[in-house]
Design a protein around this motif. Structure first.
Motif, PDB file in Angstrom:
ATOM      1  N   PHE A   2      -5.924  99.551 -31.088  1.00  0.00           N
ATOM      2  CA  PHE A   2      -5.000  98.799 -30.236  1.00  0.00           C
ATOM      3  C   PHE A   2      -5.303  99.048 -28.757  1.00  0.00           C
ATOM      4  O   PHE A   2      -5.414  98.102 -27.966  1.00  0.00           O
ATOM      5  N   MET A   3      -5.422 100.309 -28.372  1.00  0.00           N
ATOM      6  CA  MET A   3      -5.690 100.652 -26.965  1.00  0.00           C
ATOM      7  C   MET A   3      -7.038 100.100 -26.518  1.00  0.00           C
ATOM      8  O   MET A   3      -7.174  99.591 -25.399  1.00  0.00           O
ATOM      9  N   GLN A  10      -8.016  98.946 -22.897  1.00  0.00           N
ATOM     10  CA  GLN A  10      -9.318  99.242 -22.301  1.00  0.00           C
ATOM     11  C   GLN A  10     -10.103  97.964 -21.996  1.00  0.00           C
ATOM     12  O   GLN A  10     -10.841  97.926 -21.018  1.00  0.00           O
ATOM     13  N   HIS A  11      -9.980  96.972 -22.833  1.00  0.00           N
ATOM     14  CA  HIS A  11     -10.612  95.682 -22.548  1.00  0.00           C
ATOM     15  C   HIS A  11      -9.621  94.753 -21.851  1.00  0.00           C
ATOM     16  O   HIS A  11      -9.808  93.545 -21.819  1.00  0.00           O
ATOM     17  N   GLY A  12      -8.589  95.315 -21.308  1.00  0.00           N
ATOM     18  CA  GLY A  12      -7.564  94.593 -20.556  1.00  0.00           C
ATOM     19  C   GLY A  12      -7.380  95.242 -19.204  1.00  0.00           C
ATOM     20  O   GLY A  12      -8.346  95.379 -18.445  1.00  0.00           O
ATOM     21  N   PRO A  13      -6.173  95.714 -18.906  1.00  0.00           N
ATOM     22  CA  PRO A  13      -5.883  96.224 -17.562  1.00  0.00           C
ATOM     23  C   PRO A  13      -6.673  97.466 -17.161  1.00  0.00           C
ATOM     24  O   PRO A  13      -6.853  97.710 -15.969  1.00  0.00           O
ATOM     25  N   PHE A  58     -11.483  98.570 -15.701  1.00  0.00           N
ATOM     26  CA  PHE A  58     -12.185  99.218 -14.588  1.00  0.00           C
ATOM     27  C   PHE A  58     -12.601 100.649 -14.949  1.00  0.00           C
ATOM     28  O   PHE A  58     -13.568 101.171 -14.390  1.00  0.00           O
ATOM     29  N   LEU A  59     -11.915 101.286 -15.891  1.00  0.00           N
ATOM     30  CA  LEU A  59     -12.332 102.601 -16.381  1.00  0.00           C
ATOM     31  C   LEU A  59     -13.295 102.474 -17.566  1.00  0.00           C
ATOM     32  O   LEU A  59     -14.293 103.184 -17.642  1.00  0.00           O
ATOM     33  N   HIS A  60     -12.992 101.585 -18.479  1.00  0.00           N
ATOM     34  CA  HIS A  60     -13.772 101.449 -19.712  1.00  0.00           C
ATOM     35  C   HIS A  60     -15.127 100.778 -19.470  1.00  0.00           C
ATOM     36  O   HIS A  60     -16.075 101.025 -20.215  1.00  0.00           O
ATOM     37  N   ARG A  61     -15.241  99.993 -18.436  1.00  0.00           N
ATOM     38  CA  ARG A  61     -16.480  99.273 -18.138  1.00  0.00           C
ATOM     39  C   ARG A  61     -17.685 100.207 -18.114  1.00  0.00           C
ATOM     40  O   ARG A  61     -18.773  99.867 -18.562  1.00  0.00           O
ATOM     41  N   SER A  62     -17.489 101.423 -17.617  1.00  0.00           N
ATOM     42  CA  SER A  62     -18.592 102.380 -17.523  1.00  0.00           C
ATOM     43  C   SER A  62     -19.215 102.676 -18.884  1.00  0.00           C
ATOM     44  O   SER A  62     -20.373 103.086 -18.966  1.00  0.00           O
ATOM     45  N   HIS A  63     -18.473 102.440 -19.937  1.00  0.00           N
ATOM     46  CA  HIS A  63     -18.988 102.686 -21.277  1.00  0.00           C
ATOM     47  C   HIS A  63     -19.844 101.519 -21.789  1.00  0.00           C
ATOM     48  O   HIS A  63     -20.617 101.688 -22.725  1.00  0.00           O
ATOM     49  N   HIS A  64     -19.730 100.374 -21.169  1.00  0.00           N
ATOM     50  CA  HIS A  64     -20.457  99.184 -21.624  1.00  0.00           C
ATOM     51  C   HIS A  64     -21.704  98.878 -20.805  1.00  0.00           C
ATOM     52  O   HIS A  64     -22.371  97.888 -21.069  1.00  0.00           O
ATOM     53  N   THR A  88     -21.326  92.954 -22.848  1.00  0.00           N
ATOM     54  CA  THR A  88     -21.162  93.961 -21.799  1.00  0.00           C
ATOM     55  C   THR A  88     -19.959  93.669 -20.913  1.00  0.00           C
ATOM     56  O   THR A  88     -19.604  94.489 -20.085  1.00  0.00           O
ATOM     57  N   GLY A  89     -19.347  92.528 -21.113  1.00  0.00           N
ATOM     58  CA  GLY A  89     -18.178  92.183 -20.307  1.00  0.00           C
ATOM     59  C   GLY A  89     -16.880  92.554 -20.986  1.00  0.00           C
ATOM     60  O   GLY A  89     -16.857  93.038 -22.117  1.00  0.00           O
ATOM     61  N   ARG A  90     -15.822  92.307 -20.289  1.00  0.00           N
ATOM     62  CA  ARG A  90     -14.483  92.638 -20.769  1.00  0.00           C
ATOM     63  C   ARG A  90     -14.078  91.784 -21.965  1.00  0.00           C
ATOM     64  O   ARG A  90     -13.416  92.261 -22.880  1.00  0.00           O
ATOM     65  N   ASP A  91     -14.465  90.536 -21.964  1.00  0.00           N
ATOM     66  CA  ASP A  91     -14.042  89.599 -23.004  1.00  0.00           C
ATOM     67  C   ASP A  91     -15.167  89.336 -24.002  1.00  0.00           C
ATOM     68  O   ASP A  91     -16.336  89.503 -23.697  1.00  0.00           O
ATOM     69  N   GLY A  92     -14.780  88.910 -25.188  1.00  0.00           N
ATOM     70  CA  GLY A  92     -15.743  88.478 -26.185  1.00  0.00           C
ATOM     71  C   GLY A  92     -16.242  89.561 -27.129  1.00  0.00           C
ATOM     72  O   GLY A  92     -17.070  89.292 -27.989  1.00  0.00           O
TER      73      GLY A  92
END
Length: 163
Positions: free
Chosen positions: A23-24, A29-32, A35-41, A127-131
């Motif tokens: 859920f998170m 993490q792929h929502g608000p 900006f923190l989770h992006r570093s993992h992608h 590598t993006g937030r969506d999809g």
């Protein structure tokens, strides 16, 4: 608190954490908190990434439950144990086995672990937030289990043929 109750709370918390992590990951993490989770992608040369802050948050929560849990006398102590157990498994499966952040555990030939790895690789194709797809850790879709079995079967057939 009886040993059976403590074990039950620990196991229930561990199980709940798989749902909570999914859920998170999907909605926060792929929502608000992208900006923190992006570093993992994204690929980077650093051994630490912003995404590691999530480990610190859950570690601190678990520690707070331990500290205030009266050495196992309160039910929330065992919730802390369940969170800590899940975090440990998460670290070894996700960070060590799948991402190779520590190089002591090589790729596994185990069908289940290979299926987890395939599902996670599917998640990282975007590598993006969506999809993205496949947001969980320990639960793996049956389609990846079948793919892993097929690959293992092909590998075994090649080995037999080359003998």
């Amino acid at each position: 608190m009886t040993a059976l109750a403590a074990l039950g709370i620990t196991l229930a918390t561990f199980g709940f954490m798989e749902f909570w992590a999914w859920f998170m990951h999907k909605f926060v993490q792929h929502g608000p908190l992208w900006f923190l989770h992006r570093s993992h992608h994204v690929r980077h040369p650093h051994p630490v990434e912003r995404n590691d802050l999530f480990f610190i948050v859950y570690g601190a929560l678990s520690a707070a439950l331990f500290i205030t849990g009266d050495n196992g006398g309160r039910w929330w102590f065992w919730v802390g144990v369940g969170i800590a157990c899940y975090g440990t498994v998460y670290f070894f499966v996700h960070d060590v086995l799948i991402h190779g952040r520590l190089r002591f555990w090589k790729k596994s030939q185990n069908t289940y672990l290979r299926a987890l790895n395939m599902a996670h690789k599917t998640h990282h194709k975007t590598t993006g937030r969506d999809g993205s797809a496949e947001f969980g850790l320990l639960w793996v879709s049956p389609k990846y289990l079948e793919l892993a079995r097929e690959r293992q079967s092909k590998i075994k057939k090649r080995e037999i043929k080359n003998e």
